[in-house]
Design a protein around this motif. Sequence first.
Motif, PDB file in Angstrom:
ATOM      1  N   ASP A  48      48.670  27.912  63.155  1.00  0.00           N
ATOM      2  CA  ASP A  48      48.340  29.336  63.115  1.00  0.00           C
ATOM      3  C   ASP A  48      47.901  29.732  64.524  1.00  0.00           C
ATOM      4  N   PHE A  49      48.848  30.222  65.305  1.00  0.00           N
ATOM      5  CA  PHE A  49      48.616  30.473  66.728  1.00  0.00           C
ATOM      6  C   PHE A  49      48.275  31.940  66.965  1.00  0.00           C
ATOM      7  N   SER A  50      47.292  32.170  67.865  1.00  0.00           N
ATOM      8  CA  SER A  50      46.957  33.546  68.228  1.00  0.00           C
ATOM      9  C   SER A  50      46.419  33.583  69.652  1.00  0.00           C
ATOM     10  N   VAL A  51      46.489  34.751  70.250  1.00  0.00           N
ATOM     11  CA  VAL A  51      45.958  34.997  71.598  1.00  0.00           C
ATOM     12  C   VAL A  51      44.830  36.007  71.474  1.00  0.00           C
ATOM     13  N   THR A  52      43.713  35.724  72.121  1.00  0.00           N
ATOM     14  CA  THR A  52      42.561  36.613  72.076  1.00  0.00           C
ATOM     15  C   THR A  52      42.267  37.183  73.460  1.00  0.00           C
TER      16      THR A  52
END
Length: 296
Positions: free
Chosen positions: A167-171
Amino acid sequence: MRILVVGAGATGGAFGTLLQEAGRNVTYLVRDHKAEALRRDGLRFVSPDADRTQPVQVLTTSDTAPAFDLVLIAVKATAFSSAVTDIHPFIDANTRILPILNGMAHIDELQGAYPGQVLGGLARIVATLDGYVVHQKTPMSSLVVGSLTDAPIPNDIRDALDVPGIDFSVTDDVVGALWDKWAFIAAASVVNCLFHAPIGRILDAGGEGAIRAAIEELEAVATQSGHPVSDPAHRQAVALLIDPGSSFTTSLYRDLAAGLPSEVDHILGDYALRAKALQQPTPLLDLTLIAIRANL
């Protein structure tokens, strides 16, 4: 994109396998004895939905190779300083370095060694290592990445890390995300280590007030540091640590209980140093450190 995963332990082996299964070009940097085993047997990864063994590419510090595009550092804090030196032959000015450790000291150390090349990242996965076999215990597997400068995360890195099973995300605020996780792990470790028990047993013994006090104490340090814990992170911490019957313990506590090298200085010691510099009282944290160090 050529990806170097430093360490083929629980976290590195899990994420490395998921990247490799998605067709990414993955190589592991490991010690000599582990390189021999991985070259011979491959890397076995047991997740909730599958049990598979992959042939893998491996390097040791005595090998040579062209510079990698992305270096993913997934070692325990006790091995981190060695890793900072070990990666040097395998990077150039264009390499981006992504450590996925808890706390903040590793970020400071890496930025000092490789200024402008470090990304912020944090992983959430429950995985263990049995010999050389990686076991992912729950379906949870996430990776959050963010820039430590004004420059955005390059699209090729986003694309490389966005694979099935992660579950990849950029913050936009990776430092805040790191503090959210650090405050939780520190509070949970204080509770586990101070009372030598999992959460459910501490609650059964009347420890809810002490657990809440630990959460408040550690989150106050984050606030004083300029990175107050977000409301969702606070609610999640309370839900996990005030859960009747829970068997939850931190890896730091489990390592100490097993007599293994632990991340006590990286997670709790550095937290206490920062609190002291901010003149923020941390009586429960200080008591826990005394108890741990007196028995090391």
